[in-house]
Design a protein around this motif. Sequence first.
Motif, PDB file in Angstrom:
ATOM      1  N   THR A  11      94.499  -5.176  42.911  1.00  0.00           N
ATOM      2  CA  THR A  11      93.269  -5.658  42.312  1.00  0.00           C
ATOM      3  C   THR A  11      93.624  -6.235  40.945  1.00  0.00           C
ATOM      4  O   THR A  11      94.413  -5.643  40.204  1.00  0.00           O
ATOM      5  N   TYR A  12      93.067  -7.388  40.616  1.00  0.00           N
ATOM      6  CA  TYR A  12      93.327  -8.061  39.349  1.00  0.00           C
ATOM      7  C   TYR A  12      92.100  -7.929  38.452  1.00  0.00           C
ATOM      8  O   TYR A  12      90.986  -8.214  38.881  1.00  0.00           O
ATOM      9  N   ILE A  74      84.493  -2.747  42.225  1.00  0.00           N
ATOM     10  CA  ILE A  74      85.353  -1.646  42.677  1.00  0.00           C
ATOM     11  C   ILE A  74      84.571  -0.339  42.633  1.00  0.00           C
ATOM     12  O   ILE A  74      83.902  -0.034  41.640  1.00  0.00           O
ATOM     13  N   THR A  75      84.678   0.439  43.712  1.00  0.00           N
ATOM     14  CA  THR A  75      84.162   1.809  43.737  1.00  0.00           C
ATOM     15  C   THR A  75      85.329   2.757  43.953  1.00  0.00           C
ATOM     16  O   THR A  75      86.068   2.623  44.929  1.00  0.00           O
ATOM     17  N   PHE A  76      85.494   3.693  43.034  1.00  0.00           N
ATOM     18  CA  PHE A  76      86.479   4.756  43.195  1.00  0.00           C
ATOM     19  C   PHE A  76      85.805   5.910  43.922  1.00  0.00           C
ATOM     20  O   PHE A  76      84.619   6.180  43.707  1.00  0.00           O
ATOM     21  N   GLU A  77      86.563   6.603  44.756  1.00  0.00           N
ATOM     22  CA  GLU A  77      86.044   7.762  45.476  1.00  0.00           C
ATOM     23  C   GLU A  77      86.671   9.032  44.920  1.00  0.00           C
ATOM     24  O   GLU A  77      87.846   9.040  44.546  1.00  0.00           O
ATOM     25  N   VAL A  78      85.875  10.092  44.845  1.00  0.00           N
ATOM     26  CA  VAL A  78      86.366  11.413  44.454  1.00  0.00           C
ATOM     27  C   VAL A  78      85.977  12.401  45.546  1.00  0.00           C
ATOM     28  O   VAL A  78      85.157  12.106  46.414  1.00  0.00           O
ATOM     29  N   ASN A  79      86.559  13.591  45.493  1.00  0.00           N
ATOM     30  CA  ASN A  79      86.371  14.568  46.555  1.00  0.00           C
ATOM     31  C   ASN A  79      85.208  15.512  46.269  1.00  0.00           C
ATOM     32  O   ASN A  79      85.395  16.660  45.888  1.00  0.00           O
ATOM     33  N   ARG A 109      76.614  10.987  45.476  1.00  0.00           N
ATOM     34  CA  ARG A 109      76.082  10.528  44.198  1.00  0.00           C
ATOM     35  C   ARG A 109      77.093   9.580  43.577  1.00  0.00           C
ATOM     36  O   ARG A 109      78.264   9.587  43.913  1.00  0.00           O
ATOM     37  N   ASN A 110      76.629   8.784  42.618  1.00  0.00           N
ATOM     38  CA  ASN A 110      77.469   7.784  41.976  1.00  0.00           C
ATOM     39  C   ASN A 110      77.194   7.734  40.478  1.00  0.00           C
ATOM     40  O   ASN A 110      76.123   8.133  40.028  1.00  0.00           O
ATOM     41  N   PHE A 111      78.152   7.188  39.752  1.00  0.00           N
ATOM     42  CA  PHE A 111      77.924   6.756  38.379  1.00  0.00           C
ATOM     43  C   PHE A 111      78.843   5.572  38.101  1.00  0.00           C
ATOM     44  O   PHE A 111      79.787   5.324  38.844  1.00  0.00           O
ATOM     45  N   VAL A 112      78.547   4.846  37.041  1.00  0.00           N
ATOM     46  CA  VAL A 112      79.375   3.718  36.653  1.00  0.00           C
ATOM     47  C   VAL A 112      80.024   4.008  35.305  1.00  0.00           C
ATOM     48  O   VAL A 112      79.532   4.821  34.523  1.00  0.00           O
ATOM     49  N   LEU A 116      87.464  -1.340  28.322  1.00  0.00           N
ATOM     50  CA  LEU A 116      87.314  -1.953  26.997  1.00  0.00           C
ATOM     51  C   LEU A 116      86.773  -3.375  27.043  1.00  0.00           C
ATOM     52  O   LEU A 116      86.152  -3.839  26.087  1.00  0.00           O
ATOM     53  N   ASP A 117      87.020  -4.086  28.151  1.00  0.00           N
ATOM     54  CA  ASP A 117      86.588  -5.479  28.278  1.00  0.00           C
ATOM     55  C   ASP A 117      85.272  -5.621  29.032  1.00  0.00           C
ATOM     56  O   ASP A 117      84.864  -6.730  29.357  1.00  0.00           O
ATOM     57  N   GLY A 118      84.622  -4.499  29.336  1.00  0.00           N
ATOM     58  CA  GLY A 118      83.342  -4.557  30.026  1.00  0.00           C
ATOM     59  C   GLY A 118      83.443  -4.629  31.536  1.00  0.00           C
ATOM     60  O   GLY A 118      82.431  -4.822  32.213  1.00  0.00           O
ATOM     61  N   ASN A 119      84.663  -4.491  32.109  1.00  0.00           N
ATOM     62  CA  ASN A 119      84.782  -4.407  33.563  1.00  0.00           C
ATOM     63  C   ASN A 119      84.069  -3.138  34.011  1.00  0.00           C
ATOM     64  O   ASN A 119      84.333  -2.048  33.500  1.00  0.00           O
ATOM     65  N   LYS A 120      83.146  -3.293  34.933  1.00  0.00           N
ATOM     66  CA  LYS A 120      82.285  -2.200  35.387  1.00  0.00           C
ATOM     67  C   LYS A 120      82.846  -1.624  36.681  1.00  0.00           C
ATOM     68  O   LYS A 120      83.181  -2.375  37.607  1.00  0.00           O
ATOM     69  N   PHE A 121      82.940  -0.289  36.731  1.00  0.00           N
ATOM     70  CA  PHE A 121      83.454   0.398  37.914  1.00  0.00           C
ATOM     71  C   PHE A 121      82.452   1.441  38.377  1.00  0.00           C
ATOM     72  O   PHE A 121      81.731   2.025  37.575  1.00  0.00           O
ATOM     73  N   ASP A 122      82.455   1.687  39.661  1.00  0.00           N
ATOM     74  CA  ASP A 122      81.601   2.692  40.274  1.00  0.00           C
ATOM     75  C   ASP A 122      82.463   3.872  40.686  1.00  0.00           C
ATOM     76  O   ASP A 122      83.629   3.702  41.045  1.00  0.00           O
ATOM     77  N   VAL A 123      81.891   5.074  40.640  1.00  0.00           N
ATOM     78  CA  VAL A 123      82.552   6.278  41.151  1.00  0.00           C
ATOM     79  C   VAL A 123      81.587   6.933  42.123  1.00  0.00           C
ATOM     80  O   VAL A 123      80.417   7.128  41.810  1.00  0.00           O
ATOM     81  N   TRP A 124      82.081   7.251  43.320  1.00  0.00           N
ATOM     82  CA  TRP A 124      81.265   7.822  44.391  1.00  0.00           C
ATOM     83  C   TRP A 124      81.823   9.181  44.772  1.00  0.00           C
ATOM     84  O   TRP A 124      83.040   9.369  44.869  1.00  0.00           O
TER      85      TRP A 124
END
Length: 140
Positions: A11-12, A74-79, A109-112, A116-124
């Motif tokens: 991912t770039y 991008i969505t990151f997954e957690v356990n 559930r999720n959060f974002v 530092l550059d404002g790239n937004k990521f999701d966590v699920w």
Amino acid sequence: MGEQLLRIGTTYLPVTNVDISSDWYVNKLGAELCFKDQDKAILNFANQSIFLVKSNENQSSNFYDIYGNERFSITFEVNGLKALEVIHKELQQSEIRVGYIEDRGHSGRNFVFYDLDGNKFDVWSELSPSFREKYLISNG
């Protein structure tokens, strides 16, 4: 098509300062720095290669949907929910810009959060079943 695309390998992400951003990803998120020069940094992070590419200011990987809502790519997954809550708290304590834990009407559930550059990521809070099976991870 005779063959299938098997995985997303890289991912770039646009960043304005490769040195500062790569340090942020390593120190705040635990990424492993594999290579860095003046134009890019290559990180091993979340079972993927992430390239931080030097870009002009005010660029990000975010986009806007047809309703004008800023979206992440991008969505990151957690356990599990407990892991999501722990990571949410740890990111807040690291002074990372973090959104609220949300119920979006689907499982988990999720959060974002933002870099530092404002790239937004999701966590699920839900690991994909194939990842869980491949790495023999029990439900969190």
